[in-house]
Structure formats: structure tokens, C-alpha cells
Design an enzyme around this catalytic site. Structure first.
Site, PDB file in Angstrom:
ATOM      1  N   ASP A 238      -7.605   1.610   2.269  1.00  0.00           N
ATOM      2  CA  ASP A 238      -7.295   2.592   3.320  1.00  0.00           C
ATOM      3  C   ASP A 238      -8.149   3.849   3.270  1.00  0.00           C
ATOM      4  O   ASP A 238      -7.860   4.823   3.944  1.00  0.00           O
ATOM      5  CB  ASP A 238      -5.808   2.971   3.221  1.00  0.00           C
ATOM      6  CG  ASP A 238      -5.310   3.744   4.430  1.00  0.00           C
ATOM      7  OD1 ASP A 238      -5.790   3.475   5.545  1.00  0.00           O
ATOM      8  OD2 ASP A 238      -4.444   4.622   4.262  1.00  0.00           O
TER       9      ASP A 238
ATOM     10  N   HIS B 281      -6.474   9.825  -0.793  1.00  0.00           N
ATOM     11  CA  HIS B 281      -7.124   9.788   0.517  1.00  0.00           C
ATOM     12  C   HIS B 281      -6.275  10.312   1.681  1.00  0.00           C
ATOM     13  O   HIS B 281      -6.729  10.246   2.833  1.00  0.00           O
ATOM     14  CB  HIS B 281      -7.626   8.377   0.813  1.00  0.00           C
ATOM     15  CG  HIS B 281      -6.553   7.356   1.002  1.00  0.00           C
ATOM     16  ND1 HIS B 281      -6.309   6.363   0.094  1.00  0.00           N
ATOM     17  CD2 HIS B 281      -5.673   7.146   2.000  1.00  0.00           C
ATOM     18  CE1 HIS B 281      -5.330   5.599   0.507  1.00  0.00           C
ATOM     19  NE2 HIS B 281      -4.926   6.055   1.671  1.00  0.00           N
TER      20      HIS B 281
ATOM     21  N   ASP C  13       0.938   5.169  -0.299  1.00  0.00           N
ATOM     22  CA  ASP C  13       0.171   6.410  -0.314  1.00  0.00           C
ATOM     23  C   ASP C  13       0.753   7.341  -1.369  1.00  0.00           C
ATOM     24  O   ASP C  13       1.952   7.622  -1.377  1.00  0.00           O
ATOM     25  CB  ASP C  13       0.207   7.067   1.057  1.00  0.00           C
ATOM     26  CG  ASP C  13      -0.618   6.301   2.078  1.00  0.00           C
ATOM     27  OD1 ASP C  13      -1.835   6.223   1.897  1.00  0.00           O
ATOM     28  OD2 ASP C  13      -0.037   5.783   3.044  1.00  0.00           O
TER      29      ASP C  13
ATOM     30  N   HIS D 148       0.857  -1.185   0.000  1.00  0.00           N
ATOM     31  CA  HIS D 148       0.000   0.000   0.000  1.00  0.00           C
ATOM     32  C   HIS D 148       0.892   1.234   0.000  1.00  0.00           C
ATOM     33  O   HIS D 148       1.547   1.534   1.000  1.00  0.00           O
ATOM     34  CB  HIS D 148      -0.905  -0.002   1.220  1.00  0.00           C
ATOM     35  CG  HIS D 148      -1.719   1.250   1.348  1.00  0.00           C
ATOM     36  ND1 HIS D 148      -2.802   1.502   0.544  1.00  0.00           N
ATOM     37  CD2 HIS D 148      -1.588   2.317   2.154  1.00  0.00           C
ATOM     38  CE1 HIS D 148      -3.306   2.683   0.866  1.00  0.00           C
ATOM     39  NE2 HIS D 148      -2.589   3.192   1.839  1.00  0.00           N
TER      40      HIS D 148
END
Length: 1008
Positions: free
Chosen positions: A371, A575, A261, A259
């Protein structure tokens, strides 16, 4: 042997840590290291590889915050290591207890080709297997000295302009070393069995068997010569590892994952390199591990890789072609889904899916959002309209009040669309194949008895480098192991196929998937949020004007410009960006990007208007009618109610009265609204004895996650800002007269402008904000009895209760709306609309007179100190409208109207719209030319009032037909919501239905 688990575990932990793990690399020799510090931003690989080096030794300090250093490591494999596996161990100064969020590196060969990434749990580089002895070793490392951003206190490290230039890291071990495969395998054996033993219940026979096997293995090891006795120790574990799982064991479908970001505690430019390091790592691991499957979402990250690290991207393309590096998700970024507007949310899928189709020929049916901070109720039909049918997330497991009742279920949105949804019960998107994680997934799975399969995204995210060889080894041992769930590597699509096949009738969850955490993200970083809202509406206007100019004048449609701008806006809806939870550097660049977007889109609008006005870029007088006709969608504008200009008169008690013939607003001597009387319906809006337009200030120090969270106890203390520094009446060209009110508090000040227009109270609030850990709200206590209220979301609205009957309602004390909230009694309602705020709360009390006061409060500003210590500081401007007597239709219309851009220049004569729609409930979301450059015109509409709607669409240009399409403008079969009706199209829409129509232009009447 006694079943003393703690004793065995203690022995195992010490022997592993002190003797066995160090024996994985039993012999080593130092490498020589040289360093070159790039002077500013990251440089091209060719420059970094060729730059001159200065010697540096292990133990030396290096790496200013956000700096880039190029290391060269060199040496020779000793002749006596012939036949052995040899690795380079390169420790940049890692903290192994904090995977990611620190220094990282990407290893290159002398020719500039990438090898793999370096991370805290992944600091090895394979040199030879087997070695012949005497090989020269020469590797280059692009080392990023990203700072460790301390949590949760304020830090200057979040922006390179304040982070300083002192070295942060101390270079660790840089060696050539023998890799002992047998010892490494022994470590995996012992860890898997030890973790399994720890997770097993008391007194099962299996636990005794494992404990005995571990003891025997530890007894077989010569602690002074682990390498010579590793095989004997492994032999003691063979039987325990060979025992098969029971037939009914839970199956975990593992998929490699990291993951990453797209921006958070690092800027966007560092995301490019994080993706490159991880993608290089995973490409190398795929080559070594034939059963391993890796997935990566976020088309924007592939795009960044292709543009900035093409040498890594080629490796990715090759692995994708083999079917083992799997693009998934179908969105441009893993966006926030609460705040993006309708069309922006649709374009996340359009741009994401189109990228995957064009680059790889792959169309993912899965939406991958592990997420994201909650999921808006309008999302399911957008997912379906994009050709997706499945959703994965695990973030709802973070909720703090209620435990979500399902892991696999159907999620139903506001229009009735249902999406097959899975929450991995492993409760993490960074599974490391630890025994406690795997056992938790099986115990936690809520669909037992109906389903037996769950998914585990496996790998270290962000700066962690993805899946490791250790995780793969552990998964192999748990493929079919007694006492453990079964683990198998599976692509996301294959997992969903399996899950749907075994669970034909899953339960249904209706409405939003509300995260009972991170509610402050609806307000933090107001500048970022307002920039997003402004960009969304300007994009809509630019497409409308550009399409009109193209159809009316054959002007060139600005495909490239709009494509570039859309991608910029979508990128900054990630996000941790739009929610306001990133470092200062990220939000500084985001606000700059939004300013550039506004400038470019304004230019596109003006160019189209000049073209329509005759082609000259002169000072044409702007005509507001066509601007509003284009900017407020057909069916949403509606006729303006007749009114007279607003007058402001002085009250005897020192207050003022504003009156426009439709409403009368009384303001007391403190500048607070004590009455908003609907003169048409003879109804008071403000609750008796209460004051509206009331600014309220709360302390705001959540228990954790400063920029993310607002905790309910912030309401325990409130300061009403009732003191007015001044109240002044002044003329206004638009409304006649306005009332200006100034206040000061703490280190901040507010100036509000109140006016009446079209039967609504317009409030402009300018704040010079210099508070810390405070929360500013704007309150409207309304005399209305409502057990629920409507909140705009994508392509419609949803209802939330005003009461707290259950813990689920209690937990929704701060929620998201787009342009309006609406409360109603039969026959009369009130709307509060805005031009760029999202967070709000609605509460209710019963007065002594048995009447109900329902209070709507818009959340304006916060002042969290982490991760950006200067968050929200400075000047802000907000616009709100209080509309007495409003219907849902009024709220929709005025929500669009308040978000119009300020007109500058335009056509002197009205321009006929490309489409007219004869039902106000059917609202236009977009008018544009088709993305395939066919000159077809695309119209996207939705039913906005929440009921069934019949409408006629009349094109304002010659057409030869139309097709119903999906969001990617591809024909949809078996859809009958739009039928030909002569030259028109007749629509029959269900509540909140989204519909995309593609019209083919007829060229019969075009000039030769």
C-alpha cells in the site's frame, strides 16, 4: 433450460439471501449481557475481565467515540442441542457492508486467554462441536467503539479531544445458535459456482453446465425446510464442482493477509488492539484449517503485540514455529519510501530484519509493501544491501493516467541493482476470494505466455479481522475447478521461488515506480514532515558524536537510547503518517514524539561533547568547525569559498541589492527577487522579466482523497503574492545584514528573511497559515536550458524530465525530492536546497527571445479538510537556498549543511574526525558503533555525484582490520569495492554505490 443468466442469478441471489444463509444458524437462544465502560484509555485484560458489569440488552446503545467497553456474555447450551455444533453470535452493532473502520471486539475466556476477534464479517465464536448439552457459556469481550470516520468531509471524530461522548452503536444479536455445517457448505458451493458462471464469457458449454447445476440445486431445496434438503441440493452441484481446470489455467498463490495500517483513521494505541484481534483470529483459524497459511509484515506490529498483548503474542509465536504464521517483509513498518532519508530507509530494514531474526530465527528475502504510495529509485540497492531480493506491491495499479505494463519484472534502481518484483494482478491486498477477483487476476495478468503464476493477499484488513473461513472454503473449491484459475495457499517465499523459476528473463523497469495518485502526500502535514527530517539528521549527529566519544574517551555508547529513538522515528514513517494522511490524533502524537526525539538526541549530543571537552557539563564555547566536520559527512563538507559579509543597499526605484562578493541579488520594491547574478561566472540566474522567491497560492480541492491528492487542475488558477506589507533591513550576526519582507493574504501572513552566505541566497519563510483548501508554493523561474533535472533520493539522485513529451512525463506534475533539486547546463548549474520540504514541480517554457525558462517550485503548505480538518493550521518555518553556479557536489554539501541542528553547547577545541575521505564524491551516511556491542566502528558511505569514484578512507584511530558488510553489519563475500591500502582503505565505487565498512579497533595502544 434456457441460458438466461440474469434470471438464474436473480433467483440464486434471493434464495441465498432470504432462505439459505439464515438457515446456517437455524435455532438460537439469547445470551445475557453485562457491560462495564472503561473510564479512559484501554485497561489491562485482567482488569477488564474482573470489572463489575451492568446489564445491557440487544438494541441498547453503547460506545462513545474511541471508548472501550467490556462485555460479559453468559448462557447455557440447551440440552436438546446435544450432538450439534454450537456458536455464539455476537453482533456489536456491525455494518456488514463496511468491513472494518468501526466497532471491533476481542473475545477472552474467564481466565483471560484470548479466543478470537469479532468483526463485521466474523461475528461468531465456536462454543462446542459437538455439544453435550447443558454446557455453561461465559465469554468476555473487549469492545472498542472506534468511530466511523465519515469520508470525505471534515469531522471532529479524528481526535478524542473533539469527538464527543455520545453512544454510537446499537448492540445487535447476542445469541447461542446451532451451526449447520451442511447449509454453510451449500452456501459456499452456490456462491463459487454462481460467481464463476457470472464471469464466464457468452455461450461456452461450461457456463450452461453450471447454470443447469445451480437450477437443479435450487429446485431441490425445500424453501420451508432448507436444513433438511441442503444435502440433496449439494448433491446436484457435485459434478460441476468436480470438473478439473485445464492444464494451462492461471495459478493464483493465495496467502492469508490482513493489511493493518500502523496508524491512519485511528491512533497508534488502537493499532495495538487491531493487531491483537486479527492475530488472535488468524491463530484460531490456522488451528482449524490445516492448509491455510497466513502472513504478517511489519516487525513493529509484532513488537507492539509482544509488549502490550503478550497472551496473543504467545499464540503467534507458536504458529510461527509451526511455519504457518509467516513473518514477511523485513521492515520495521510498511513505510513510505519516497520521503525517508537514506539512513532511515536503511534502518527500516535493519530493525525489521533483526527483529525477525532474533525473535523467530527467520530471515525474509521478500519486501512486502502493498500500500505504499510509490517507490523511490534509490530503494533497490537498499533492499539488496539488507539481504532481500524480492518486492511485492500492488499500489501502482491505482495510477490514474498510465497502466503499468508488467506484473512480474525486474526493477532497476539508480545504481544498477535489480530486484525481482511482483504486482498482484488481482489489484487488491484485500482479496476475498470472490469470483470476480479471481477472474480479474487471470484476465489482467500481463505476463501471459511467459509466466502463469500470481499472488493474491487474501483477507480483510485494518478492522476486518483477516482471512475468513468462507474465503478458505471458496479457495478449496477453486483449487482445481474448470473455468477458474487454480488457487493454492502459498507462503510469500514459496510463491517467489515459483515465479522466479518459471520466468527466468523478465522485463526490466528502470527508475522510480511513480504512483500517479496521492501526490499531495508529499506536502500535507508539514509539521510531521519537518519533524521527521529534523529527527533523521539529529540521529546522524548523535551517532557521530557518541561514537567519537566512545572511541576517544571510552565513554559508554548509548545503545539503548539510540535503539529506542530509532524505533520511534521509523514507526512514524509509516505510509499514512509521514505522508500526512492520518487523523488529527495521529499527527498530534507524531509531532509530540518528534519533539521528544529532538530533546533526547540533543541531550545525547551534548553529553558526548561534554565528555570530549573534558567531562564537565559546563558552558563551553561552541566551536562550529568540529560540529560541521562531524555533521556534514567526510567528503561532503568541502572548503568554504572566501567571501565578505552580506551588504544590503537601497536601489533608486525603492528595491534593495544584496551582495557578498560571490553573488549579487536584486530585490524590487515588492520584495521579489528580479536578479541573482553569479559574480564569479558572470551569469544571471533569474529568467528575464521574471521574479523569484515568488509565493504562489492555488485553490486545492481534489476530486477525492483530500489529504492524499493534488490534481493537475489546481494550476488553472494561481494568485501571486506580490504585495509587501513591509520591507526592512536589519543587522545579522551571521551574515552582516538581512532583508525582512512581510506579506498578508486571506487569513494568513508570511514573513521572509533574505540573506547571502557562501555565495547562496538563503530564504527563511515563516508562515502563519490559516487557509482552507489552498496550496502554497515558492517559485524560482531560472534562466537555464535543461531537458531534465536531478532530484535527491536515498543514497544519490535521480533525473526527471522537464518536458511532457509522453503521458508518463505529463503525470509527474508533482514529485518528491529530499534535500535538493539541481538543474544544469554544461559548465553551470543551479541548486535549490531545503530543510524539510519534499513536494515540488518543475516546468519549462520557451520565451520570445528563444531562451528557456525552467521554473522550480517548492511545495510548502496545503490545507486539506479530511481526515484532519485542521491540517497544517498554525505557524511554520521553512528554509531554502538558491545556489547559482552550483554543481551536484555543491547541492549535496549544502543540502546537508542547511539541515544541521542549531548548535547549543560543545567542545572548546576541535575534535579530529574518526574518518577522513579524500574524495568529495564519497559521502558519509553514518558513523556508529556496531550494533552487536563489539566496539567495532561502522562507516557507511555512498557515491553521491553519479559517477565512478576512487577514494581513500583514513581511520582516525588504531584498527586491526576491516570488513565489508551488509546493512545488518554482517560480512559480505565476493565484494571488492574496498581494499586495504596500508593504514587506509581504498574505495572504488560505481555510481551511487552504497558501501558499509566495519572496522575492528586495535587495543594495543589502550592504557592498562
Amino acid at each position: 433450460m434456457h441460458d438466461d443468466r440474469l434470471l438464474i442469478e436473480g433467483r440464486l441471489a434471493r434464495v441465498l439471501t432470504e432462505r439459505i444463509v439464515p438457515a446456517i444458524h437455524p435455532a438460537s437462544t439469547p445470551l445475557t449481557v453485562g457491560i462495564w465502560v472503561a473510564p479512559d484509555e484501554p485497561v489491562p485484560v485482567t482488569e477488564g475481565v474482573a470489572a463489575p458489569r451492568t446489564p445491557i440488552a440487544s438494541g441498547a446503545r453503547w460506545g462513545a467515540p474511541w471508548g472501550t467497553s467490556w462485555l460479559t456474555v453468559a448462557g447455557t447450551v440447551p440440552a436438546e442441542w446435544a450432538g450439534r455444533t454450537v456458536e455464539a453470535i455476537i453482533d456489536l452493532g456491525f455494518d456488514s457492508g463496511m468491513t472494518g473502520f468501526q466497532c471491533e471486539g476481542l473475545v477472552y475466556r474467564p481466565d483471560g486467554s484470548p479466543v478470537k476477534g469479532l468483526h463485521p464479517q466474523n461475528s461468531w465464536v465456536r462454543v462446542a462441536s459437538p455439544a453435550v448439552g447443558g454446557e455453561d457459556v461465559l465469554l468476555h469481550v473487549e469492545a472498542a467503539s472506534n468511530p466511523v470516520v465519515p469520508f470525505p468531509g471534515p469531522t471532529p471524530l479524528g481526535d478524542r479531544t473533539t469527538s464527543g461522548d455520545g453512544p454510537q452503536y446499537r448492540l445487535g444479536r447476542v445469541d447461542l445458535a446451532i451451526f449447520d455445517e451442511e447449509v454453510w457448505q451449500l452456501v459456499q458451493d452456490l456462491e463459487v459456482l454462481g460467481e464463476l458462471m457470472h464471469e464466464m464469457p457468452e455461450n461456452p458449454a461450461r457456463r450452461y453446465d453450471i447454470a443447469r447445476a445451480i437450477e437443479n440445486a435450487l429446485d431441490a431445496i425445500d424453501l420451508q425446510d432448507v436444513n433438511a434438503t441442503a444435502a440433496a441440493a449439494r448433491a446436484c452441484l457435485t459434478e460441476a464442482l468436480a470438473a478439473p481446470a485445464i492444464g494451462s489455467a492461471h495459478t493464483i498463490c493465495a496467502v492469508g493477509h490482513a493489511h493493518i495500517d500502523t496508524a491512519w483513521l485511528w491512533p497508534l494505541r488502537e493499532t495495538v488492539r487491531k493487531v491483537a484481534r486479527t492475530a488472535a483470529n488468524m491463530s484460531a483459524l490456522l488451528a482449524d484449517e490445516p492448509e491455510f497459511i497466513y502472513t504478517m509484515s511489519q516487525a513493529a506490529q509484532y513488537d507492539l503485540l509482544a509488549r502490550h498483548r503478550p497472551e496473543v503474542y504467545e499464540k503467534v509465536r507458536a504458529a510461527v514455529a509451526e511455519g504457518r504464521f509467516v513473518p514477511t517483509g523485513g521492515m520495521w513498518v510498511e513505510a513510505d519510501t519516497n520521503m525517508p532519508g537514506s539512513e532511515a530507509m536503511a534502518r527500516q530494514f535493519v530493525y525489521g530484519k533483526r527483529f525477525f531474526l532474533e525473535e523467530f530465527g527467520i530471515e525474509s528475502r521478500e519486501v512486502w509493501l502493498p500500500d505504499t504510495f510509490g517507490f523511490a529509485a534509490g530503494l533497490p540497492q537498499i533492499i539488496r544491501a539488507a539481504g532481500c531480493t524480492r518486492l511485492l506491491t500492488q499500489k501502482i495499479s491505482w495510477s490514474r493516467t498510465n497502466q503499468f505494463p508488467h506484473h512480474t519484472f525486474l526493477w532497476e534502481g539508480i545504481d544498477g541493482t535489480r530486484i525481482f518484483t511482483h504486482f498482484p494482478p488481482v489489484d487488491t491486498y484485500n482479496c476475498a476470494m470472490m469470483g470476480r477477483e479471481i477472474a480479474h487476476a487471470a484476465r489482467n495478468f500481463k505476463e501471459k505466455g511467459s509466466a502463469s503464476t500470481s499472488l493474491a493477499p487474501t483477507g480483510f484488513g485494518d478492522g476486518g479481522g483477516g482471512t475468513t473461513r468462507e474465503m478458505i472454503a471458496k479457495a478449496a473449491r477453486m483449487r482445481n475447478l474448470e473455468g477458474s484459475p487454480k488457487v493454492v495457499w502459498t507462503a510469500p517465499a514459496a510463491f517467489f521461488d515459483r515465479a522466479e523459476a518459471e520466468y527466468a528473463d523478465p522485463p526490466v523497469w528502470v527508475g522510480e515506480l511513480y504512483l500517479e495518485l496521492h501526490r499531495g502526500t508529499l506536502t500535507s502535514q508539514a509539521g510531521t514532515k519537518q519533524g521527521n527530517r529534523r529527527s533523521e539528521h539529529l540521529l546522524r549527529e548523535a551517532e557521530l558524536w557518541a561514537a567519537t566519544a566512545a572511541v576517544r574517551t571510552d565513554a559508554a555508547y548509548p545503545y539503548e537510547d539510540l535503539d529506542r529513538i530509532w524505533k520511534t522515528v521509523l514507526l512514524h514513517q509509516f505510509h499514512d503518517v509521514l505522508p500526512g494522511s492520518s487523523i488529527a490524533w495521529v499527527h498530534r502524537e507524531t509531532e509530540q514524539a518528534h519533539a521528544e526525539v529532538a530533546r533526547d538526541l540533543t541531550t545525547l549530543v551534548e553529553q558526548a561533547q561534554w565528555t570530549l571537552g573534558g567531562g564537565e557539563a559546563g558552558p563551553n564555547v561552541f566551536n562550529p568547525a568540529p560540529h560541521e566536520w562531524f555533521s556534514i559527512p567526510a567528503g561532503a563538507a568541502g572548503p568554504a569559498r572566501a567571501h565578505r559579509p552580506c551588504t544590503v543597499t537601497k536601489r533608486a526605484d525603492g528595491g534593495h541589492v544584496l551582495d557578498d562578493g560571490l553573488i549579487r541579488v536584486e530585490v524590487d520594491a515588492r520584495g521579489l527577487v528580479v536578479s541573482a547574478f553569479d559574480l564569479v561566472r558572470h551569469r544571471e540566474t533569474v529568467s528575464p522579466g521574471a521574479t523569484a522567491n515568488l509565493l504562489q497560492l492555488h485553490p486545492d480541492l481534489p476530486n477525492a482523497w483530500d489529504a492524499w491528492d493534488v490534481d493537475l487542475f489546481h494550476r488553472n488558477r494561481v494568485t501571486d503574492l506580490t504585495h509587501a506589507d513591509f520591507i526592512a533591513v536589519q543587522p545579522d550576526s551571521r551574515t552582516g545584514t538581512v532583508l525582512r519582507i512581510g506579506r498578508s493574504f486571506g487569513s494568513s501572513s508570511v514573513e521572509q528573511t533574505l540573506s547571502l552566505r557562501d555565495g547562496a541566497l538563503h530564504i527563511e519563510t515563516a508562515v502563519d497559515w490559516h487557509e482552507t483548501e489552498k496550496f502554497l508554493k515558492l517559485a524560482f523561474p531560472l534562466d537555464i536550458h535543461a531537458d531534465r533535472y536531478a532530484s535527491e533520493t536515498q543514497f544519490g539522485h535521480m533525473f526527471r524530465p522537464t518536458h511532457t513529451n509522453t503521458s508518463w512525463e505529463y503525470a509527474k506534475f508533482e514529485a518528491c525530492n529530499h534535500r535538493f533539486v539541481h538543474l544544469g547546463e554544461p559548465g553551470w548549474g543551479v541548486a535549490v536546497v531545503n530543510d524539510g520540504t519534499y513536494g515540488h514541480d518543475v516546468t519549462r517554457t520557451v520565451r520570445p527571445d528563444a531562451g528557456t525558462t525552467t521554473t522550480v517550485r517548492a511545495s510548502l503548505l496545503r490545507a486539506p479538510r479530511f481526515p484532519d480538518p485542521a491540517a497544517d493550521q498554525g505557524s511554520h518555518r521553512f528554509r531554502h537556498m538558491l545556489i547559482p553556479g552550483a554543481t551536484i557536489g555543491d547541492a549535496v554539501r549544502e543540502g546537508y549543511r542547511i539541515n544541521l541542528s542549531t548548535p547549543r553547547r560543545g567542545v572548546a577545541e576541535p575534535v579530529a574526525p574518526l574518518f577522513t575521505i579524500d574524495n568529495d564524491a564519497v559521502v558519509t551516511s553514518a558513523v556508529k558503533l556496531a550494533d552487536d556491542r563489539s566496539d567495532d566502528v561502522v562507516l557507511r558511505v555512498y557515491e553521491a555525484h553519479g559517477g565512478r569514484a576512487t577514494a581513500r578512507v583514513t581511520p582516525g584511530f588504531a584498527t586491526s582490520g576491516f570488513r565489508i558488510c551488509d546493512l545488518l553489519e554482517r560480512p559480505v563475500v565476493d565484494e571488492v569495492s574496498a581494499l586495504p591500502d596500508g593504514p587506509r582503505v581504498r574505495l572504488q565505487l560505481r555510481p551511487f554505490q552504497l558501501l558499509t565498512l566495519r572496522f575492528t579497533r586495535s587495543r594495543a595502544d589502550d592504557p592498562d
